[in-house]
Write a protein that holds these residues in place. Structure first.
Motif, short mmCIF file in Angstrom:
data_model
loop_
_atom_site.label_atom_id
_atom_site.label_comp_id
_atom_site.label_asym_id
_atom_site.label_seq_id
_atom_site.Cartn_x
_atom_site.Cartn_y
_atom_site.Cartn_z
N UNK A 129 -0.54 19.76 9.99
CA UNK A 129 -1.83 19.71 10.74
C UNK A 129 -3.06 18.67 10.59
N UNK A 130 -3.20 19.01 9.26
CA UNK A 130 -4.22 18.46 7.90
C UNK A 130 -4.06 17.51 7.89
N UNK A 131 -2.97 16.21 8.47
CA UNK A 131 -2.63 15.04 8.61
C UNK A 131 -2.44 14.19 10.11
N UNK A 132 -3.16 14.95 11.08
CA UNK A 132 -3.28 14.44 12.25
C UNK A 132 -5.06 14.03 12.24
N UNK A 184 -8.46 21.26 19.26
CA UNK A 184 -9.46 21.93 18.49
C UNK A 184 -9.60 22.93 17.43
N UNK A 185 -9.17 24.02 18.22
CA UNK A 185 -9.15 25.11 17.55
C UNK A 185 -8.21 24.99 16.07
N UNK A 186 -7.58 24.01 15.34
CA UNK A 186 -7.54 23.55 14.72
C UNK A 186 -7.95 22.11 13.33
N UNK A 187 -9.20 21.79 14.31
CA UNK A 187 -10.26 20.97 13.00
C UNK A 187 -9.75 19.58 13.34
N UNK A 188 -8.90 19.52 15.04
CA UNK A 188 -8.58 18.08 14.81
C UNK A 188 -9.52 17.63 15.43
N UNK A 189 -10.45 16.24 16.05
CA UNK A 189 -10.62 15.97 16.20
C UNK A 189 -9.74 15.01 17.65
N UNK A 190 -10.59 15.52 19.34
CA UNK A 190 -9.76 15.42 20.06
C UNK A 190 -10.86 14.86 21.26
N UNK A 191 -10.31 14.61 22.04
CA UNK A 191 -10.70 13.86 23.83
C UNK A 191 -9.97 14.30 24.84
N UNK A 192 -10.49 14.84 25.98
CA UNK A 192 -9.61 14.44 26.96
C UNK A 192 -10.74 13.37 28.15
N UNK A 193 -9.93 12.68 27.93
CA UNK A 193 -10.03 11.56 29.23
C UNK A 193 -9.69 11.95 30.40
N UNK A 194 -10.37 11.99 31.63
CA UNK A 194 -10.74 13.14 32.38
C UNK A 194 -11.60 12.10 33.48
N UNK A 195 -10.93 12.14 34.62
CA UNK A 195 -11.80 11.92 36.17
C UNK A 195 -12.72 12.66 37.13
N UNK A 196 -12.56 13.72 36.80
CA UNK A 196 -13.35 14.70 37.53
C UNK A 196 -12.35 15.36 38.03
N UNK A 197 -13.11 16.26 38.75
CA UNK A 197 -12.57 17.21 39.97
C UNK A 197 -12.21 16.23 41.01
N UNK A 214 -5.60 2.13 12.56
CA UNK A 214 -5.55 1.17 11.11
C UNK A 214 -7.42 1.89 10.78
N UNK A 215 -7.33 2.65 10.76
CA UNK A 215 -8.23 3.14 10.24
C UNK A 215 -8.57 3.44 8.76
N UNK A 216 -8.57 3.50 8.00
CA UNK A 216 -8.79 3.79 6.66
C UNK A 216 -8.13 4.95 6.12
N UNK A 217 -8.83 6.26 6.50
CA UNK A 217 -8.64 6.83 6.25
C UNK A 217 -8.59 8.00 7.73
N UNK A 218 -8.19 9.49 7.68
CA UNK A 218 -8.05 10.25 9.13
C UNK A 218 -10.11 10.90 9.77
N UNK A 219 -10.72 10.79 10.62
CA UNK A 219 -11.63 10.93 11.18
C UNK A 219 -12.12 11.42 10.80
N UNK A 220 -13.27 11.88 10.55
CA UNK A 220 -13.85 12.71 9.23
C UNK A 220 -14.52 14.09 10.23
N UNK A 221 -14.66 15.31 9.96
CA UNK A 221 -15.32 16.08 10.85
C UNK A 221 -17.09 16.20 10.47
N UNK A 222 -17.94 15.57 10.97
CA UNK A 222 -18.82 15.71 11.26
C UNK A 222 -19.59 15.80 11.58
N UNK A 223 -19.44 16.91 12.66
CA UNK A 223 -20.56 16.92 14.16
C UNK A 223 -20.08 18.66 13.66
N UNK A 224 -21.03 19.83 13.91
CA UNK A 224 -20.65 20.95 14.99
C UNK A 224 -19.51 21.34 13.16
#
Length: 176
Positions: free
Chosen positions: A46-49, A118-131, A166-176
């Protein structure tokens, strides 16, 4: 499912430097059984995701806006990538972050397949059009989908996956 298949085909045609895992989860309505199972039995450490790009309920509501849930809560680089791609590609959605708040009364942050990541500290997003008023009813039918918006969201997610891949490194955990 259509968006996921289209993104997978596009990533096969032009591959980013880093691998992408395309996963379709079942059981979201039953406590996210599929995504919990995946992350707890991940085929890679998981640390490679680098990120989880979750799509659910696409192609409805306002044509030019999109909810981003969680993109700004673990990694500023994830949110920056989405915003950069949105502008650079000319997709130009107006992003609404109201559901990103963990204290929102509808608890949307906790309600889709990005959350186990998110619970594993993996940056995540939900693309969502709304209810919608027909959410979880038989009236929620394919003819209600705005297919142009659906295509734009699919393209945005693909381009974001490509950018992150294509980023050189994995995304940084830098918020919260």
């Amino acid at each position: 499912t259509d968006a996921l298949i289209g993104i997978a085909q596009a990533l096969l045609a032009e591959r980013p430097k880093r691998s992408a895992i395309i996963a379709w989860f079942t059981g979201e309505e039953q406590m996210m059984n599929g995504s919990h199972y995946f992350i707890n039995n991940s085929p890679v450490p998981v640390e490679k995701i680098s990120a989880c790009l979750n799509m659910d309920m696409l192609g409805r509501n306002n044509t030019d806006s999109l909810f981003l849930v969680c993109s700004d809560l673990l990694s500023s680089e994830l949110d920056a990538s989405i915003n950069k791609v949105n502008k650079k590609s000319g997709i130009n959605f107006g992003f609404d972050y109201r559901y990103s708040s963990i204290s929102h009364p509808d608890q949307v942050y906790f309600r889709s397949d990005h959350y186990p990541f998110v619970r594993f500290g993996i940056p995540s997003v939900w693309f969502f059009s709304g209810f919608t008023p027909d959410y979880h009813t038989p009236r929620d039918a394919p003819e209600s989908i705005n297919y142009e918006k659906f295509y734009r969201i699919t393209r945005l997610v693909y381009l974001t996956a490509f950018d992150i891949g294509n980023m050189k490194d994995l995304l940084k955990l830098d918020v919260n």
